[in-house]
Scaffold this motif. Structure first.
Motif, short mmCIF file in Angstrom:
data_model
loop_
_atom_site.label_atom_id
_atom_site.label_comp_id
_atom_site.label_asym_id
_atom_site.label_seq_id
_atom_site.Cartn_x
_atom_site.Cartn_y
_atom_site.Cartn_z
N GLY A 107 -36.61 33.68 -61.89
CA GLY A 107 -36.38 34.83 -61.00
C GLY A 107 -35.54 34.45 -59.81
O GLY A 107 -35.44 33.29 -59.41
N SER A 108 -34.99 35.47 -59.22
CA SER A 108 -33.97 35.29 -58.23
C SER A 108 -34.52 35.04 -56.83
O SER A 108 -33.88 34.44 -55.99
N LYS A 109 -35.74 35.52 -56.59
CA LYS A 109 -36.32 35.28 -55.27
C LYS A 109 -36.47 33.79 -55.04
O LYS A 109 -36.08 33.27 -54.00
N TYR A 132 -32.51 42.00 -47.26
CA TYR A 132 -33.61 41.56 -48.13
C TYR A 132 -34.29 40.40 -47.36
O TYR A 132 -33.65 39.39 -47.08
N ASN A 187 -29.32 45.86 -51.34
CA ASN A 187 -30.68 46.28 -51.04
C ASN A 187 -30.86 45.91 -49.56
O ASN A 187 -30.65 44.76 -49.22
N ASP A 215 -25.70 37.65 -53.96
CA ASP A 215 -26.85 38.18 -54.70
C ASP A 215 -26.41 39.44 -55.44
O ASP A 215 -26.14 40.47 -54.82
N ALA A 217 -28.20 41.07 -57.81
CA ALA A 217 -29.38 41.55 -58.53
C ALA A 217 -29.22 42.97 -59.08
O ALA A 217 -29.86 43.34 -60.06
N TYR A 218 -28.34 43.75 -58.46
CA TYR A 218 -28.19 45.16 -58.86
C TYR A 218 -26.86 45.46 -59.54
O TYR A 218 -26.49 46.63 -59.67
N SER A 246 -30.44 38.46 -61.77
CA SER A 246 -31.85 38.57 -62.16
C SER A 246 -31.99 39.58 -63.28
O SER A 246 -31.24 40.56 -63.35
N SER A 248 -34.71 41.18 -63.42
CA SER A 248 -35.81 42.01 -62.90
C SER A 248 -35.47 43.49 -62.88
O SER A 248 -36.19 44.31 -63.45
N LYS A 249 -34.41 43.87 -62.18
CA LYS A 249 -34.07 45.28 -62.06
C LYS A 249 -33.22 45.69 -63.26
O LYS A 249 -33.36 46.78 -63.80
N ARG A 257 -40.28 37.81 -65.40
CA ARG A 257 -39.69 36.75 -64.58
C ARG A 257 -38.57 35.98 -65.28
O ARG A 257 -38.81 35.06 -66.06
C1 LIG Z 1 -35.41 42.53 -56.59
C2 LIG Z 1 -34.41 41.66 -55.93
C3 LIG Z 1 -34.13 40.39 -56.43
C4 LIG Z 1 -34.78 39.88 -57.69
O1 LIG Z 1 -35.89 39.13 -57.49
P1 LIG Z 1 -36.65 38.48 -58.72
O2 LIG Z 1 -37.35 37.30 -58.10
O3 LIG Z 1 -35.63 38.05 -59.72
O4 LIG Z 1 -37.59 39.50 -59.25
C5 LIG Z 1 -33.16 39.61 -55.78
N1 LIG Z 1 -32.51 40.08 -54.71
C6 LIG Z 1 -32.73 41.32 -54.23
C7 LIG Z 1 -31.93 41.80 -53.08
C8 LIG Z 1 -33.70 42.13 -54.81
O5 LIG Z 1 -33.92 43.35 -54.31
#
Ligand SMILES: *Cc1c(COP(=O)(O)O)cnc(C)c1O
Length: 411
Positions: A107-109, A132, A187, A215, A217-218, A246, A248-249, A257
């Motif tokens: 995951g990216s976080k 973020y 975000n 980043d 992610a989107y 990621s 995730s989204k 993950r």
């Molecule tokens: C949701 C999000 C992520 C992704 O996080 P994960 O750990 O991969 O779930 C990364 N950067 C931003 C800005 C996000 O909103």
């Protein structure tokens, strides 16, 4: 005597989401009949694509057989996953990468936090505002900052305000910075940057030997043709940028993950003695030492996102969210509310009407429409006077919420 990492004590208590929870609980206690709709969350709600579920199940079955059992995989991720990411996500953009430049993660976080390991503490870091919160807080935790001022700005970090006045594209910092965090589609604001706007940052980074943390992610939510999905669509970015992605989204993997980091071979940093050093090599050293790879079934599930069915099913889910985004955006506009984002990102960033502050608007929306969103000020001082609504909800809830807003404020 075990001393703690005192830098953690500089962090402000996580205030935003607990405070939202407190106000919602108080409201529902006083108004038990109200059907509250939550458009505040940054989490997905649709189930995983069927093709992904199928691959996930198959991978579990593999683990139950001697022939297909998988133990430790490569720390950097399986080649079959990195290769399909390159073929399906980067080649169509005209971006050439090798599997050696891709690092699969959980995951990216974590990646956004862990990357700080390979950079010296005395780098000057530039961060957006609103932002973020991970970018800010991880820099506090490693000890790159002093204390926060009353505004919430930490000493030592260069903040770049993002507002409607600068079209959500911050100006280049006046002081010299070494590391720049950029998140597009953004975000919390839901806004995007054009190629020309990103080029300004790439040129700055190359001229100043800085590194951009991009980043993306989107990126899968971009609908406008020509908006870059990757920083590497900008000429010269491989010499100055690390990209985070990621599942995730993009594919609903917030609970599964999986993410990835791209560290191009050309990218270098500078050693204490002034020599250039390959950052891909350094990151690989970090990953192989501190990580043992994302799990095998997760990587199989991630690869299934790129199968013909998986891709179509995943695109359909994204389209569902983006239709929600359109309903919210158009509904707000019809009610006379100024808003941004929601075209290339699943977030709508609205300007609070009549000069209300973000929390005043939160209370008004909750009390009059029974809708929960996220106060912009929770993402940084420049978010004051703004408010985030998320498009990740269920369709009928989104429609009801928008109807209520229109009934309350429309005309
Ligand atoms: C949701 C999000 C992520 C992704 O996080 P994960 O750990 O991969 O779930 C990364 N950067 C931003 C800005 C996000 O909103």
């Amino acid at each position: 005597m075990a001393r703690i990492n005192d830098h953690y004590l500089k962090l402000k208590a996580g205030y935003l989401f607990p405070e939202i929870g407190r106000r919602v609980t108080e409201f529902t206690k006083a108004n038990p009949q109200a059907k509250v709709i939550r458009l505040g969350i940054g989490d997905v709600t649709r189930p995983l694509a069927p093709a992904v579920i199928q691959a996930f199940h198959q991978a579990i079955d593999d683990l139950g057989t001697t022939e297909n059992f998988a133990g430790y995989g490569p720390e950097q991720g399986y080649e079959w996953l990195s290769q399909v990411i390159i073929d399906k996500s980067y080649k169509p953009l005209g971006v050439e990468l090798t599997t050696n430049e891709i690092f699969i993660s959980d995951g990216s976080k974590c990646d956004c936090a862990n990357i700080l390991d390979i950079f010296a503490l005395d780098n000057v870091v530039a961060i957006g505002d609103p932002v973020y919160p991970v970018y800010n807080d991880t820099n506090v935790m490693v000890g790159r900052t002093g204390e926060a001022d009353e505004k919430g700005y930490y000493k030592g970090i260069v903040y770049m305000p993002f507002t409607a006045d600068n079209n959500f594209i911050p100006d280049l910092p006046k002081e010299e910075v070494d590391i720049i965090y950029l998140c597009y589609p953004n975000n919390p604001t839901g806004t995007v940057a054009s190629k020309e706007e990103l080029k300004k940052w790439v040129d700055y980074a190359r001229a100043n030997d800085a590194v951009i943390f991009f980043d993306a992610a989107y990126e899968a939510f971009i609908t406008t043709p020509g908006i870059p999905h990757s920083i590497y669509e900008i000429e010269g970015a491989k010499e100055c940028a690390i990209e985070f992605r990621s599942f995730s989204k993009t594919a609903g993997f917030t609970g599964v993950r999986c993410g990835l980091v791209v560290v191009p071979e050309q990218l270098t940093g500078t050693t204490a003695s002034g020599e250039k050093y390959n950052l891909n090599r350094l990151w690989k050293r970090r990953v192989t030492t501190k990580f043992n790879g994302a799990s095998y079934p997760v990587q199989r599930a991630a690869a299934a996102v790129y199968s013909d069915e998986g891709w179509q099913q995943t695109r359909d889910i994204i389209a569902y969210y983006m239709k929600n985004a359109r309903i919210i955006r158009e509904g707000l506009q019809a009610a006379g509310v100024e808003c941004y984002g929601g075209v290339d990102a699943p977030y709508i960033w609205l300007k609070t009407p009549k000069g209300m502050n973000s929390w005043e608007f939160f209370d008004k929306l909750l009390n009059e429409c029974h809708v929960v969103g996220t106060p912009g000020s929770g993402f940084g001082p420049s978010g004051e006077g703004y408010f985030r609504l998320s498009a990740f909800g269920e369709r009928s809830n989104v429609e009801t919420a928008v109807q209520r807003i229109r009934n309350t404020w429309g005309k």
